[in-house]
Design a protein around this motif. Structure first.
Motif, PDB file in Angstrom:
ATOM      1  N   ALA A 177      25.802  11.295 -57.693  1.00  0.00           N
ATOM      2  CA  ALA A 177      25.342  10.791 -56.178  1.00  0.00           C
ATOM      3  C   ALA A 177      24.161  11.717 -55.456  1.00  0.00           C
ATOM      4  CB  ALA A 177      26.479  10.898 -55.265  1.00  0.00           C
ATOM      5  N   GLU A 178      24.064  13.059 -55.992  1.00  0.00           N
ATOM      6  CA  GLU A 178      23.774  13.796 -55.239  1.00  0.00           C
ATOM      7  C   GLU A 178      21.949  14.031 -55.622  1.00  0.00           C
ATOM      8  OE1 GLU A 178      23.561  15.279 -52.585  1.00  0.00           O
ATOM      9  OE2 GLU A 178      24.881  16.523 -52.109  1.00  0.00           O
ATOM     10  N   LYS A 179      21.835  13.413 -57.238  1.00  0.00           N
ATOM     11  CA  LYS A 179      20.931  13.738 -57.828  1.00  0.00           C
ATOM     12  C   LYS A 179      20.458  12.638 -57.907  1.00  0.00           C
ATOM     13  CE  LYS A 179      22.338  16.104 -62.168  1.00  0.00           C
ATOM     14  NZ  LYS A 179      21.721  16.694 -63.203  1.00  0.00           N
ATOM     15  N   GLU A 235      17.285  20.543 -49.121  1.00  0.00           N
ATOM     16  CA  GLU A 235      18.345  20.860 -48.837  1.00  0.00           C
ATOM     17  C   GLU A 235      19.901  20.464 -49.910  1.00  0.00           C
ATOM     18  OE1 GLU A 235      20.019  20.938 -44.676  1.00  0.00           O
ATOM     19  OE2 GLU A 235      21.023  18.938 -45.472  1.00  0.00           O
ATOM     20  N   THR A 236      18.756  19.320 -50.437  1.00  0.00           N
ATOM     21  CA  THR A 236      19.253  18.192 -51.604  1.00  0.00           C
ATOM     22  C   THR A 236      19.601  19.251 -53.022  1.00  0.00           C
ATOM     23  OG1 THR A 236      19.597  16.344 -50.218  1.00  0.00           O
ATOM     24  CG2 THR A 236      20.636  16.264 -52.599  1.00  0.00           C
ATOM     25  N   ASP A 237      18.501  19.287 -53.566  1.00  0.00           N
ATOM     26  CA  ASP A 237      18.346  20.531 -54.782  1.00  0.00           C
ATOM     27  C   ASP A 237      19.327  21.431 -54.600  1.00  0.00           C
ATOM     28  OD1 ASP A 237      16.574  18.548 -55.899  1.00  0.00           O
ATOM     29  OD2 ASP A 237      14.569  19.809 -54.557  1.00  0.00           O
ATOM     30  N   ASN A 238      18.854  21.860 -53.221  1.00  0.00           N
ATOM     31  CA  ASN A 238      20.276  23.018 -53.043  1.00  0.00           C
ATOM     32  C   ASN A 238      21.327  22.855 -53.349  1.00  0.00           C
ATOM     33  OD1 ASN A 238      20.797  25.927 -52.824  1.00  0.00           O
ATOM     34  ND2 ASN A 238      20.134  25.682 -49.910  1.00  0.00           N
ATOM     35  N   GLN A 239      22.556  21.864 -52.577  1.00  0.00           N
ATOM     36  CA  GLN A 239      23.555  21.742 -52.827  1.00  0.00           C
ATOM     37  C   GLN A 239      23.597  20.603 -54.713  1.00  0.00           C
ATOM     38  OE1 GLN A 239      23.138  17.902 -49.943  1.00  0.00           O
ATOM     39  NE2 GLN A 239      23.394  19.431 -48.076  1.00  0.00           N
ATOM     40  N   ILE A 240      22.518  20.624 -55.054  1.00  0.00           N
ATOM     41  CA  ILE A 240      23.222  20.749 -56.464  1.00  0.00           C
ATOM     42  C   ILE A 240      23.293  21.153 -57.376  1.00  0.00           C
ATOM     43  CG2 ILE A 240      21.827  19.342 -58.840  1.00  0.00           C
ATOM     44  CD1 ILE A 240      20.307  17.453 -56.815  1.00  0.00           C
ATOM     45  N   CYS A 269      24.318   6.696 -46.490  1.00  0.00           N
ATOM     46  CA  CYS A 269      24.046   8.166 -47.212  1.00  0.00           C
ATOM     47  C   CYS A 269      24.664   9.014 -47.197  1.00  0.00           C
ATOM     48  CB  CYS A 269      23.423   8.073 -48.603  1.00  0.00           C
ATOM     49  SG  CYS A 269      22.272   7.030 -48.535  1.00  0.00           S
ATOM     50  N   LYS A 270      24.652   9.644 -46.427  1.00  0.00           N
ATOM     51  CA  LYS A 270      24.726  10.914 -45.553  1.00  0.00           C
ATOM     52  C   LYS A 270      26.968  10.820 -44.953  1.00  0.00           C
ATOM     53  CE  LYS A 270      22.689  12.705 -45.868  1.00  0.00           C
ATOM     54  NZ  LYS A 270      22.429  13.938 -47.374  1.00  0.00           N
ATOM     55  N   HIS A 271      27.070   9.373 -44.467  1.00  0.00           N
ATOM     56  CA  HIS A 271      28.777   9.263 -44.436  1.00  0.00           C
ATOM     57  C   HIS A 271      29.146   9.499 -45.302  1.00  0.00           C
ATOM     58  CE1 HIS A 271      28.471   9.199 -40.349  1.00  0.00           C
ATOM     59  NE2 HIS A 271      27.562   9.619 -40.062  1.00  0.00           N
ATOM     60  N   TYR A 272      28.748   8.436 -46.780  1.00  0.00           N
ATOM     61  CA  TYR A 272      29.638   9.178 -48.069  1.00  0.00           C
ATOM     62  C   TYR A 272      29.510  10.480 -48.742  1.00  0.00           C
ATOM     63  CZ  TYR A 272      30.443   7.883 -52.443  1.00  0.00           C
ATOM     64  OH  TYR A 272      31.517   8.203 -54.132  1.00  0.00           O
ATOM     65  N   GLU A 273      28.648  10.681 -48.381  1.00  0.00           N
ATOM     66  CA  GLU A 273      28.714  12.916 -48.587  1.00  0.00           C
ATOM     67  C   GLU A 273      29.649  13.220 -48.207  1.00  0.00           C
ATOM     68  OE1 GLU A 273      25.009  14.190 -50.514  1.00  0.00           O
ATOM     69  OE2 GLU A 273      24.454  13.165 -48.183  1.00  0.00           O
ATOM     70  N   ILE A 274      29.635  12.968 -46.382  1.00  0.00           N
ATOM     71  CA  ILE A 274      30.579  13.925 -45.989  1.00  0.00           C
ATOM     72  C   ILE A 274      32.407  13.505 -46.058  1.00  0.00           C
ATOM     73  CG2 ILE A 274      31.576  13.594 -43.467  1.00  0.00           C
ATOM     74  CD1 ILE A 274      28.283  13.776 -42.658  1.00  0.00           C
ATOM     75  N   SER A 293      32.836  12.393 -49.110  1.00  0.00           N
ATOM     76  CA  SER A 293      33.323  12.981 -50.573  1.00  0.00           C
ATOM     77  C   SER A 293      33.089  14.874 -50.592  1.00  0.00           C
ATOM     78  CB  SER A 293      32.155  13.015 -51.560  1.00  0.00           C
ATOM     79  OG  SER A 293      31.990  11.594 -51.144  1.00  0.00           O
ATOM     80  N   TYR A 294      32.439  14.969 -49.858  1.00  0.00           N
ATOM     81  CA  TYR A 294      32.588  16.987 -49.564  1.00  0.00           C
ATOM     82  C   TYR A 294      33.745  17.430 -48.591  1.00  0.00           C
ATOM     83  CZ  TYR A 294      28.119  17.508 -51.246  1.00  0.00           C
ATOM     84  OH  TYR A 294      27.092  17.963 -52.690  1.00  0.00           O
ATOM     85  N   GLY A 295      34.547  16.332 -47.959  1.00  0.00           N
ATOM     86  CA  GLY A 295      35.538  16.803 -46.962  1.00  0.00           C
ATOM     87  C   GLY A 295      36.986  16.717 -48.053  1.00  0.00           C
ATOM     88  N   GLU A 348      26.126  21.118 -44.016  1.00  0.00           N
ATOM     89  CA  GLU A 348      24.830  20.951 -43.854  1.00  0.00           C
ATOM     90  C   GLU A 348      24.885  19.345 -43.316  1.00  0.00           C
ATOM     91  OE1 GLU A 348      23.394  24.147 -46.934  1.00  0.00           O
ATOM     92  OE2 GLU A 348      23.957  22.136 -47.449  1.00  0.00           O
ATOM     93  N   GLU A 349      26.190  18.665 -44.462  1.00  0.00           N
ATOM     94  CA  GLU A 349      25.569  17.682 -44.080  1.00  0.00           C
ATOM     95  C   GLU A 349      25.804  16.836 -42.725  1.00  0.00           C
ATOM     96  OE1 GLU A 349      24.181  15.549 -47.286  1.00  0.00           O
ATOM     97  OE2 GLU A 349      25.277  16.392 -49.017  1.00  0.00           O
ATOM     98  N   LYS A 350      26.364  17.380 -42.074  1.00  0.00           N
ATOM     99  CA  LYS A 350      27.108  16.802 -41.019  1.00  0.00           C
ATOM    100  C   LYS A 350      26.003  17.242 -39.920  1.00  0.00           C
ATOM    101  CE  LYS A 350      32.199  17.293 -41.739  1.00  0.00           C
ATOM    102  NZ  LYS A 350      33.103  18.036 -40.951  1.00  0.00           N
TER     103      LYS A 350
END
Ligand SMILES: [Fe+2]
Length: 180
Positions: free
Chosen positions: A33-35, A63-68, A122-127, A129-131, A155-157
């Motif tokens: 997803a991030e990629k 920021e996304t590159d960093n998260q990857i 997209c952010k809410h899906y990530e939030i 998932s990361y939670g 960061e996502e929040k």
């Protein structure tokens, strides 16, 4: 007659645990997803009308590159090879974002409202998932991985909040005046 399910086999060894397998599967999902999101966000930034939104999305790309790379560290901590598995949900959300750009006029703030909406989905899906990943990492005893996942979750929040602020303070009120 319904047969009763056998009780699940149990283990004390994390490497043999079904929960670890599920955790790694979810990691692969968010890695995919991030990629893909990093490319999609770059496209959204290019399509955006206002500088405010474009800047926010451009910052978000780094920021996304960093998260990857944080995810790659997590794979290392749990001793699994970093690999991506197609995330159907994110693929669908990205497709929707492309549809919004197609369906709105170039150079309008209405388009920016649509882009913000797509990005926040997209952010809410990530939030979510990361939670889950953060909690599973700590359940499985990977404290360092849990810390990294928590950093990304925060960061996502923050990005989600920033997008809401941009929409509410400037873009939505101006978009309201645009004719269809
Ligand atoms: Fe992300």
């Amino acid at each position: 007659m319904a047969t009763k399910a056998k009780p699940a086999e149990t283990t004390e060894n994390i490497e043999e645990s079904a929960l670890k397998e599920l955790f790694v599967d979810e990691l692969k999902d968010i890695y995919w997803a991030e990629k893909h999101l990093t490319k999609a966000i770059a496209k959204m930034a290019k399509a955006a009308t206002s500088d405010t939104l474009r800047d926010a999305l451009t910052n978000h790309k780094s920021e996304t590159d960093n998260q990857i790379s944080r995810l790659e560290q997590v794979f290392e901590i749990v001793e699994e090879k970093a690999s991506a598995k197609k995330c159907d949900a994110m693929a669908g959300l990205i497709e929707e974002s492309e549809g919004i750009v197609e369906d709105t006029e170039d150079g309008t703030l209405t388009r920016d409202v649509g882009i913000i909406s797509a990005a926040q989905k997209c952010k809410h899906y990530e939030i979510a998932s990361y939670g889950t990943l953060r909690t599973l990492a700590s359940t499985l005893g990977y404290a360092d991985a849990a810390k990294l996942l928590e950093e990304t979750l925060a960061e996502e929040k923050k990005t989600d909040d920033l997008l809401s602020k941009i929409a509410e303070s400037t873009i939505n009120p101006k978009a309201k005046k645009e004719k269809k």
